[in-house]
Design an enzyme around this catalytic site. Structure first.
Site, short mmCIF file in Angstrom:
data_model
loop_
_atom_site.label_atom_id
_atom_site.label_comp_id
_atom_site.label_asym_id
_atom_site.label_seq_id
_atom_site.Cartn_x
_atom_site.Cartn_y
_atom_site.Cartn_z
CD GLU A 16 -0.38 -1.78 2.89
OE1 GLU A 16 0.26 -2.57 2.16
OE2 GLU A 16 -1.04 -2.16 3.89
NE ARG A 55 8.30 6.72 -2.73
CZ ARG A 55 8.62 7.88 -2.18
NH1 ARG A 55 8.08 8.24 -1.02
NH2 ARG A 55 9.47 8.69 -2.78
CB CYS A 113 1.30 -4.30 8.92
SG CYS A 113 2.26 -2.86 8.42
CB CYS A 171 0.56 -0.25 6.37
SG CYS A 171 1.99 -0.83 5.43
NE ARG A 200 3.20 11.56 7.29
CZ ARG A 200 4.40 11.90 7.72
NH1 ARG A 200 4.89 11.34 8.82
NH2 ARG A 200 5.14 12.78 7.07
CE LYS A 232 9.73 15.38 3.22
NZ LYS A 232 10.14 14.00 3.58
CE LYS A 241 5.98 16.42 9.33
NZ LYS A 241 7.13 15.98 8.49
CE LYS A 274 12.60 4.73 7.59
NZ LYS A 274 11.16 4.70 7.78
#
Length: 727
Positions: free
Chosen positions: A411, A416, A466, A543, A549, A688, A698, A716
């Site tokens: 997914e 993407r 998941c 996911c 999100r 970004k 966010k 990350k």
């Protein structure tokens, strides 16, 4: 002398029977047939059968009767006697009365009149009428009895304005909520259940979908789709079971009672050898209905089920999209026919791309795809992308130039791939005026661009995502098959029986180079570049969390939000392990308290659904590769999930580097019409961060997770975004 008297009495009785006038005989034959039918529907034996039952074994003629007698028994001082054999009464299901009998109870003494008889002798068509409350209702059929039944059905449909409307609708298998308003101006109550999925011009007989608003879809796959925009949706009340549910009969049997002699036609067969899908069709009253299933029997039952729902408003549907609505909030459901159509389109496209699943790259655990609809018909739907995969990159292969895919779950790869399509559509808009009309984008009055009003995206995943949606959904919610009584028992256990347990709704991370998820730590987890390279496990959000999100920030991402307004999924469809309460909690309910979002951002609540024919579990070990395809591509791209690149070590067309390159080219053309004015920057990370409204939304998302005690979002290492490009 006594014998003469007996013969005389018998002859008088026969004469009394056979001197009945023609009108009486007609009335008797018609009414007795109806009474017998109605009596049998109520599980009461007819007069003939009861006489046969009670008289069985009592005939003492030496050779006339074929009834068997019990052996001689000694008793009463040695005299022999016959004891009649008693038939065991088998308790059968109590079936509902048909429309004719219900109408007779509501309005006794109604007179049915024969209006006309047309057609050839071998196929006559009778038209009967009945007057109820000053209104005349007409019904037609191959026999007078069926014509009367149809007239009674129409009469019952008019009873919404009367106190005994519930009985009338019960006779038609219709469902009413406790708060029904019988003074409503609606012509027929059950249709109001689906107003959220209908356009105002559709006919009163709407069900979910229909090419002409007639609630049907034909065998060529010409599905109709009502406008299901999220902005005008209503919550569907829970359906009250039809009285037929207690009968223990499957939809094929029920439909055969209502329309005897129907023929089911085989339409198609598709799917992999271990997960076949059959489609059967049946034509009723000039409309064709389809059903799909893993065998022809189940496909027939689905077709009959669709027919009963559309033509008779009998809600026998035990499919996943009928699950109980959780108490903690709204759960919106997708029309089942659309959900099945979207799944079918994605699976068929994957079949085409893998030579009917024979390619070695057809192996997969999870399949995902995104379908775009641009109108009210599913025939206009387009598969935008398909993907597979269940694994994430190994930390040592992370790229600081944006050349590796971090997350190869199906997914995530599908989303993407959708980004590539969005870039292509914006490029199309900027090319020529002729091409501009073909783009899905239009200029926004607030600056930048936005989607055309009728464009919607539907996400299909072959199993539950998941994380929070999957961890509490290890088994199917409803067992396969049409055993209604068993389904009713299962339905009681479908809801989340422990919604307040602490584990519900927790943020979870995927395991590096493996499958499954673990809860995040209670405190902020900071991942460092050198720590991961030295062996610390790389954590990637599940996911379920990423979909939640997307339901706040949109699926366009931070870079693309410089150009366009937020874009959200209209629906999410699962091919298996669909549990409405768990899925809705995972993707939006657990963050329902989110507040202070910037303009245009919202908590999106996509429609949710399972599919009629739940996908079989994929056997074997999960492959270590992920495939992706988007509209315009000539073939699949195969990515090694461990390295995030293809087998030759080349960067994927979905990687950050590739998408950033397209973004820079677009930015050069659109710098004067951006949604936000930003001075020239260089780094990917900086651009970004420059999407200020996106970043503010966010922070609201991360904050609501923390306030709800669901954990902190794991990011990350920032070094992976510290790269630049020149074009």
């Amino acid at each position: 002398m006594a014998e003469d008297r007996i013969n005389l009495r018998q002859s008088r009785n026969q004469q009394k029977y056979f001197t009945m006038d023609i009108d009486d005989e007609e009335n008797m034959s018609s009414s007795s047939a109806d009474v017998k039918e109605n009596r049998n529907l109520d599980n009461v034996p007819s007069k003939d059968s009861s006489m046969q039952a009670t008289g069985e074994g009592t005939q003492l003629s030496n050779g006339g009767g074929s009834n068997r007698k019990r052996p001689l028994e000694e008793g009463n001082n040695g005299h022999s006697k016959f004891r009649p054999k008693k038939r065991k009464k088998t308790p059968g299901p109590v079936l509902p009365k048909n429309a004719l009998m219900q109408l007779n109870e509501i309005k006794p003494g109604l007179q049915y009149k024969l209006m006309s008889q047309t057609g050839p002798v071998h196929a006559p068509v009778f038209v009967m009428i009945v007057e109820v409350n000053g209104q005349v209702f007409e019904g037609s059929g191959p026999t007078k009895k069926k014509a009367k039944l149809h007239a009674a059905e129409k009469a019952l449909r008019s009873f919404v304005q009367f106190p005994n409307a519930s009985e009338a609708h019960l006779a038609m298998g219709r469902t009413l909520s406790v708060n029904t308003d019988f003074t409503s101006d609606q012509a027929d109550f059950p249709d109001t259940l689906f107003n959220g999925f209908e356009t105002p011009l559709q006919s009163e007989n709407n069900f979910y979908l229909g090419p002409n608003g007639n609630g049907s879809f034909n065998s060529t796959g010409d599905y109709g789709l009502s406008n299901i925009g999220s902005s005008n949706l209503i919550q569907l009340p829970l359906p009250i079971p039809s009285p037929y549910l207690s009968s223990g009969k499957n939809p094929v049997m029920i439909l055969n009672e209502l329309r005897p002699g129907l023929k089911y036609e085989f339409v198609s067969e598709s799917g992999e050898s271990h997960a076949k899908n059959f489609v059967m069709a049946v034509t009723v009253d000039g409309q064709t209905f389809e059903g799909s299933g893993r065998n022809k029997k189940l496909a027939k039952a689905r077709a009959a089920q669709s027919t009963l729902a559309s033509l008779f408003n009998m809600q026998l549907d035990q499919t996943p999209s009928r699950q109980p609505i959780p108490s903690e909030g709204l759960q919106l459901h997708l029309p089942q026919v659309l959900a099945d159509a979207v799944a079918h389109l994605v699976i068929d496209k994957f079949s085409d791309l893998t030579d009917n699943f024979t390619s070695p790259h057809a192996r997969r655990k999870v399949l995902a795809g995104i379908v775009m609809t641009t109108g009210i018909d599913v025939k206009d739907a387009q598969v935008i992308c398909v993907s597979t995969g269940t694994k994430c990159i190994n930390g040592e292969y992370m790229s600081d130039r944006g050349l590796a895919l971090n997350d190869c779950h199906a997914e995530i790869v599908a989303r993407r791939s959708l980004l590539r399509f969005l870039y292509a559509q914006l490029e199309l808009f900027l090319s020529t005026k002729e091409e501009q009309q073909k783009s899905i984008f239009i200029r926004s009055e607030r600056g930048g661009f936005k989607l055309k009003d009728n464009v919607q995206f539907h996400l299909y995943i072959s199993t539950s995502p998941c994380g929070d949606a999957r961890i509490f959904s290890p088994h199917e919610a409803v067992q396969e098959g049409m055993k209604v009584a068993r389904s009713q028992e299962i339905k009681k256990d479908q809801g989340d029986r422990h919604p307040n347990r602490k584990a519900r709704g927790q943020l979870r991370t995927k395991i590096e180079s493996g499958e499954g998820t673990i809860p995040v730590r209670s405190s902020n987890t900071i991942q460092t570049w050198d720590g991961v390279l030295q062996g610390e496990r790389l954590l990637t959000m599940s996911c379920s969390d990423k979909i939640a999100r997307w339901n706040v920030l949109g699926i366009q991402g931070s870079l693309f939000s410089h150009f366009v307004e937020p874009i959200y999924f209209s629906s999410i469809i699962l091919g298996s392990l669909y549990h409405g309460d768990h899925l809705s909690r995972a993707v939006y309910q657990r963050i329902s308290d989110i507040e202070d979002l910037p303009p245009l951002y919202k908590l999106n609540k996509p429609l949710l659904s399972g599919i009629s024919n739940a996908e079989a579990r994929q056997p074997g070990k999960a492959p270590n590769f992920s495939v992706n395809w988007a509209i315009g591509d000539t073939s699949l791209e195969i990515i090694n999930a461990t390295t995030g690149k293809d087998e030759m070590g080349r960067a994927s067309r979905l990687c950050k580097h590739a998408l950033y390159s397209r973004w820079i080219r677009l930015h050069a053309k659109l710098s004067s019409s951006l949604r936000s004015k930003v001075s020239k920057l260089n780094l990917y990370h900086d651009w970004k961060q420059a999407a200020t409204e996106y970043q503010a939304a966010k922070e609201c998302l991360f904050s609501v997770f923390l306030k709800a005690g669901l954990g902190a979002w794991v990011k990350k290492p920032t070094e992976q975004d510290q790269f630049s490009l020149t074009v």
